[in-house]
Design a protein around this motif. Structure first.
Motif, PDB file in Angstrom:
ATOM      1  N   THR A 108     111.416  39.052  49.579  1.00  0.00           N
ATOM      2  CA  THR A 108     112.040  39.157  48.264  1.00  0.00           C
ATOM      3  C   THR A 108     112.467  37.759  47.836  1.00  0.00           C
ATOM      4  OG1 THR A 108     114.258  39.515  49.159  1.00  0.00           O
ATOM      5  CG2 THR A 108     112.914  41.459  48.776  1.00  0.00           C
ATOM      6  N   ALA A 109     112.768  37.605  46.586  1.00  0.00           N
ATOM      7  CA  ALA A 109     113.209  36.314  46.074  1.00  0.00           C
ATOM      8  C   ALA A 109     114.108  36.557  44.881  1.00  0.00           C
ATOM      9  CB  ALA A 109     112.020  35.451  45.674  1.00  0.00           C
ATOM     10  N   ARG A 110     115.120  35.689  44.754  1.00  0.00           N
ATOM     11  CA  ARG A 110     116.087  35.856  43.667  1.00  0.00           C
ATOM     12  C   ARG A 110     115.507  35.402  42.342  1.00  0.00           C
ATOM     13  NH1 ARG A 110     118.825  33.820  47.805  1.00  0.00           N
ATOM     14  NH2 ARG A 110     118.630  31.681  47.052  1.00  0.00           N
ATOM     15  N   ASP A 111     114.652  34.366  42.395  1.00  0.00           N
ATOM     16  CA  ASP A 111     114.097  33.781  41.174  1.00  0.00           C
ATOM     17  C   ASP A 111     112.850  32.984  41.580  1.00  0.00           C
ATOM     18  OD1 ASP A 111     114.991  31.307  42.282  1.00  0.00           O
ATOM     19  OD2 ASP A 111     116.975  31.703  41.464  1.00  0.00           O
ATOM     20  N   PRO A 112     112.134  32.413  40.589  1.00  0.00           N
ATOM     21  CA  PRO A 112     110.905  31.686  40.948  1.00  0.00           C
ATOM     22  C   PRO A 112     111.149  30.530  41.920  1.00  0.00           C
ATOM     23  CG  PRO A 112     110.911  32.177  38.602  1.00  0.00           C
ATOM     24  CD  PRO A 112     112.260  32.579  39.124  1.00  0.00           C
ATOM     25  N   ALA A 113     112.265  29.804  41.754  1.00  0.00           N
ATOM     26  CA  ALA A 113     112.540  28.682  42.664  1.00  0.00           C
ATOM     27  C   ALA A 113     112.716  29.189  44.095  1.00  0.00           C
ATOM     28  CB  ALA A 113     113.787  27.932  42.206  1.00  0.00           C
ATOM     29  N   ASP A 114     113.404  30.297  44.228  1.00  0.00           N
ATOM     30  CA  ASP A 114     113.607  30.893  45.549  1.00  0.00           C
ATOM     31  C   ASP A 114     112.272  31.386  46.110  1.00  0.00           C
ATOM     32  OD1 ASP A 114     115.166  31.823  47.723  1.00  0.00           O
ATOM     33  OD2 ASP A 114     115.161  33.848  46.882  1.00  0.00           O
ATOM     34  N   GLU A 115     111.438  31.937  45.246  1.00  0.00           N
ATOM     35  CA  GLU A 115     110.132  32.415  45.708  1.00  0.00           C
ATOM     36  C   GLU A 115     109.298  31.240  46.224  1.00  0.00           C
ATOM     37  OE1 GLU A 115     108.294  35.134  43.029  1.00  0.00           O
ATOM     38  OE2 GLU A 115     106.433  35.274  44.184  1.00  0.00           O
TER      39      GLU A 115
END
Lengths: 359, 359
Positions: A108-115
């Motif tokens: 999972t990822a919080r946002d694109p940067a986290d992804e």
């Protein structure tokens, strides 16, 4: 041969010899069992068991830097009507991958940067060979990063940036929503509907604007005439955020102007259900995504060919990684894939056709 | 410190020293980032980047035989109304696992025997540390195999074999459907409904029979009296295969006998929707699973606390594997977990309470 006959730990060569197959076949059984004939696979598996051979995935991974695993980000918990589509895609992808001896790793990822941080971590650890991306956006930063870092990936969804659509570095599979809405609109015209409304999302929306285009082009070429002038068409184009209540509101707003509507094609089943709750079943309404809700309430709906999307995504990804399973023939189901309907197209880009499920 | 300052490949010790943290903290950032404070994690990540340290997951795996990965079988593509529940559980599980630095590996299986072969392969390769199982059945062969092979696992769903429920080797989380149906039935009685029908699946069904029991016990203790005799209760217990049409048929069959019904509690939203289509909204109807369909058509429905189920499942699995993340405190959300309502219960077994979502 029993285990005692060997004075050392059995190797892949011992298994190959006992099963009467090549070393490569044993490796395929271990790494991509889906591509080995059942009878052969069983013979090899029997030899593995009799010899007590213990394949060690981590050791293989260190040597080959191949994990036979594909990463995909799972969206946060959704309980909406349309969330069912990505879940169905995940099911289809997992089944297709399994048949090729590949596995799916979820994160999972919080946002694109986290992804992007997740991409980096998974690639550094050789935990995955590549990625399948969903829910692409305009100028998606994830795609820039993956291309810059030479990471194998494929997206379910076209790139929506102006110059990206023909980018050879970006392999994508998508469903031609314009075609789906055109088919739905044409069918309602054949049912003698004339004042067919479009109910979709606010612009700009890459996906939504394509669907609207399918309705508008069909109306302009086949729907105008007695009962509907070109000037009246704009009034029938309704835009609203996604949701059942929002769909109802948009239709009520149209009716409040005194307008007549004798058909509705929608960008989602949520909006279609909203229209149904205002108009009842006397007006033909077509939804999009053929969710369980559409099936339950008897709404016709445009269905995306998710099995084919999954098969095509794996074909494209395996071509780019040259990884396990890449040596096999393309999945037969992906043969139904069509090229870009506007031209011969790039084989790294596949635009598939949806179909209306009538009920 | 720059990479050039080191005459060899940087190690975890170098990273720890550069970031001013312990070796264990670096290891946590690599293996279970969710348990490390954000500021510390960022400091370590910066040191990793500046030093050019390349963690190698496969090398770690070989040494520790820990993959920080949990395997789960994904059911075949389903487009039914109730399939949404397992999908929502998977989302919740992936998010919870991610927060603990664990990943979810998906696989598919044709049948229980095939699933057992997958277990074996994944464990042999150290690809996973343990499994989460769903869709448990009477005398589930998968569970016997996992216990016999000392493999860490937890099931979402109680064991339904007679002697298994207290088996200490079998860690499980489940939702108390009996409580959910009792709550729904009690609420309809308070609305002055008397002739409340139960619409569920044919027996034996571990899950279905529990739900029926919740209705029956509540009716027997609180629902009998003027308007409903004990002898009439049996007539209101309806059994049918799951499905919208099947639910409608069962209600029509009851009405055809001349029976009166002024409330319905159901084992699924599909059956509830079937009842709704015959009875209309004048009779209160409660579904089960609070699917998007229930929400879309305005049906009250019993909701399973899937976030809590996921948190509790991971707690139990990590206790049994003693793996990464096991050192942390239990997930706070799992504190809402209740024991078996019939006794103090075994902490390795968690029965959670659902709640009706009224609308």
């Amino acid at each position: 041969m029993t285990r005692g006959a060997l004075s050392r730990q059995p190797t892949v060569h011992d298994v190959a010899s006992a099963a009467g197959v090549s070393r490569q076949t044993v490796s395929n059984v271990l790494n991509a069992p889906g591509i080995v004939k059942a009878a052969t696979r069983e013979r090899v598996e029997r030899a593995i068991q009799e010899l007590g051979y213990r394949p060690h995935a981590s050791a293989r991974r260190l040597r080959t830097r191949k994990s036979s695993t594909i990463g995909i980000r799972l969206d946060p918990v959704t309980n909406g009507i349309s969330g069912a589509v990505l879940d169905r895609f995940l099911h289809a992808l997992t089944e297709r991958a399994d048949a090729r001896g590949l596995r799916i790793l979820l994160f999972t990822a919080r946002d694109p940067a986290d992804e992007i941080r997740q991409f980096e971590r998974l690639l550094d650890g050789a935990d995955v060979d590549g990625f399948v991306l969903t829910s692409t956006t305009y100028d998606d930063p994830r795609i820039d990063w993956l291309i810059d870092n030479d990471a194998p990936f494929v997206t379910f969804g076209r790139p929506w940036g102006v110059d990206d659509i023909d980018d050879a570095a970006h392999r994508w599979v998508d469903v031609d929503g314009r075609h789906g809405l055109a088919e739905a609109t044409r069918a309602l015209i054949e049912l003698d509907a004339r004042r067919i409304a479009y109910l979709g999302w606010p612009s700009p929306s890459g996906t939504g604007d394509e669907r609207c285009r399918g309705w508008r082009e069909t109306m302009e070429t086949e729907g105008l005439g007695p009962g509907l002038s070109a000037g009246e068409l704009d009034q029938l184009e309704l835009r609203s955020e996604d949701g059942v209540a929002q769909g109802s509101d948009a239709i009520r707003g149209l009716l409040a102007t005194g307008a007549v509507v004798d058909g509705v094609v929608c960008a989602s089943d949520s909006l279609a259900l909203g229209a149904l709750m205002v108009l009842g079943s006397s007006v033909p309404i077509v939804g999009y995504d053929n969710t369980p809700v559409a099936s339950a309430v008897g709404l016709p709906s445009v269905e995306q060919p998710l099995e084919q999307v999954a098969a095509a995504a794996l074909d494209l990804l395996l071509e780019s990684t040259d990884g396990p399973g890449a040596q096999e023939q393309p999945d037969p189901d992906s043969a139904a894939v069509i090229g870009d309907p506007e031209g011969p197209g790039d084989p790294r880009h596949r635009l598939l056709r949806p179909a209306v499920v009538w009920r």
